[in-house]
Enzyme design. Sequence first.
Site, short mmCIF file in Angstrom:
data_model
loop_
_atom_site.label_atom_id
_atom_site.label_comp_id
_atom_site.label_asym_id
_atom_site.label_seq_id
_atom_site.Cartn_x
_atom_site.Cartn_y
_atom_site.Cartn_z
N TYR A 153 0.80 -1.21 0.00
CA TYR A 153 0.00 0.00 0.00
C TYR A 153 0.84 1.27 0.00
O TYR A 153 0.39 2.32 -0.46
CB TYR A 153 -0.94 0.01 1.21
CG TYR A 153 -1.98 -1.09 1.20
CD1 TYR A 153 -2.06 -2.01 0.17
CD2 TYR A 153 -2.87 -1.23 2.24
CE1 TYR A 153 -2.99 -3.02 0.16
CE2 TYR A 153 -3.82 -2.24 2.26
CZ TYR A 153 -3.87 -3.13 1.21
OH TYR A 153 -4.81 -4.13 1.22
N LYS A 203 3.70 -15.75 4.26
CA LYS A 203 3.68 -16.54 3.01
C LYS A 203 5.13 -16.79 2.60
O LYS A 203 5.55 -16.50 1.47
CB LYS A 203 2.90 -15.80 1.92
CG LYS A 203 2.59 -16.64 0.69
CD LYS A 203 1.66 -17.79 0.96
CE LYS A 203 1.34 -18.53 -0.35
NZ LYS A 203 0.55 -19.76 -0.11
N ASP A 215 -2.86 -18.38 3.78
CA ASP A 215 -4.00 -19.09 3.21
C ASP A 215 -4.54 -20.13 4.19
O ASP A 215 -5.75 -20.33 4.30
CB ASP A 215 -3.65 -19.73 1.86
CG ASP A 215 -2.27 -20.35 1.82
OD1 ASP A 215 -1.52 -20.23 2.80
OD2 ASP A 215 -1.92 -20.94 0.78
N ASP A 244 -5.39 -6.55 6.05
CA ASP A 244 -6.58 -5.97 5.45
C ASP A 244 -7.59 -7.07 5.13
O ASP A 244 -8.78 -6.97 5.43
CB ASP A 244 -6.18 -5.21 4.18
CG ASP A 244 -7.29 -4.32 3.65
OD1 ASP A 244 -8.39 -4.31 4.23
OD2 ASP A 244 -7.06 -3.63 2.64
N ASP A 284 -11.08 -8.46 7.64
CA ASP A 284 -12.43 -8.47 7.09
C ASP A 284 -13.05 -9.86 7.21
O ASP A 284 -14.26 -9.99 7.47
CB ASP A 284 -12.42 -8.04 5.62
CG ASP A 284 -12.44 -6.52 5.48
OD1 ASP A 284 -12.19 -5.82 6.48
OD2 ASP A 284 -12.71 -6.03 4.36
#
Length: 365
Positions: free
Chosen positions: A146, A196, A228, A252, A256
């Site tokens: 970002y 990851k 994941d 992020d 959610d």
Amino acid sequence: MTNHKIALLDGDGIGPEIMAEAVKIIELVAKRNSVTFELHHAPFGAGAWFSDGHSFPEQTKALCDEADAILKGPIGLSHEESKKIPMDMQPERGALLPLRRRYDTYANFRPVSLPRGLAHFSPLKPEIIGDGIDLMIIRELVGGLYFGEKQTGVNARGKRYVHEMLEYDEDQIARIAKVAFVTAQKRKKVLHSIHKSNVLNSSVLWNEVMEEVGKDYPEVELRYTLVDAAATYLCLDPGQFDVMVMENMFGDILSDQGGGILGSLGLMPSACVGPEKIYYEPSHGSAPDIAGQNVANPYSMIGSVAMMLEMSFGMAEEAKNVWQAMQSVFAKGYSTPDLSPTKNEAEIISTDRFGDLVAEELNAL
């Protein structure tokens, strides 16, 4: 009498509606305690661009600079309405990221909490929820994709391309690691590093630094989970997590998902912490499709007030009272429209009715 100055950034869409309910609770807290809150509203987001020509106006920056804490509503418009704003002034690029950068709010706290008595709101099976859901997601907020270098253009083959850099240095990782370890030490002493590293070099460095910082916190067990896999486990066995720490984009997405396992992002407040300034906000968006209808759930906005009371003003007991008041409203059989499909017998109440009931419950404590 103690006085605290709070900048109120109402935001867009449902922002002003849920902010109004937050203000009810702030004003009631002031009456219940030896404290005064000096409240100042300021434009921020898409509405600010249309009214002031900038999504983060200079007067808003000045107010935030002076404030003891910042309470921010959700920002953003529909896809079509956003096209009316220049790309670099669209709320996320022109207001939100600059706010984070201005105050270096690198540590984002997002509690994912649902007591057993409110488990009917969750889409998860009762046997998965068990005694309830209670975990903390800590997201690094000012690094990664970002905030990295961005390029767009046309390459030598005449093809449009985009280049976005994911960048962290060890100091950035170490400081969020310390926040996560301290938080885990205060809770169940288990910290999950979400990564990851089987694909991304950034995650390899992330885990290396996590391990190095962890040596200063021997009481905390550090566990590593691929992002994941973590997404799957949040649905199948959320109880294995207590504190989860992760880089910006992973945070992020998974936070959610945290709202999803609760039943709504309307149940997720957050705090964005920097070295000298903290701003508080709901984790959800501005929901322009329901703006002005008095149906939005203000729980996450009022929950952000509770976090502000504890983290910025040292009012931990009153913060607990606010949480208890909100949960009592739901426990008495009320629901907001975003949660209603999971409990058909609940009485559906409006945005302002929820705020009034929370105030009644808080006043009785």
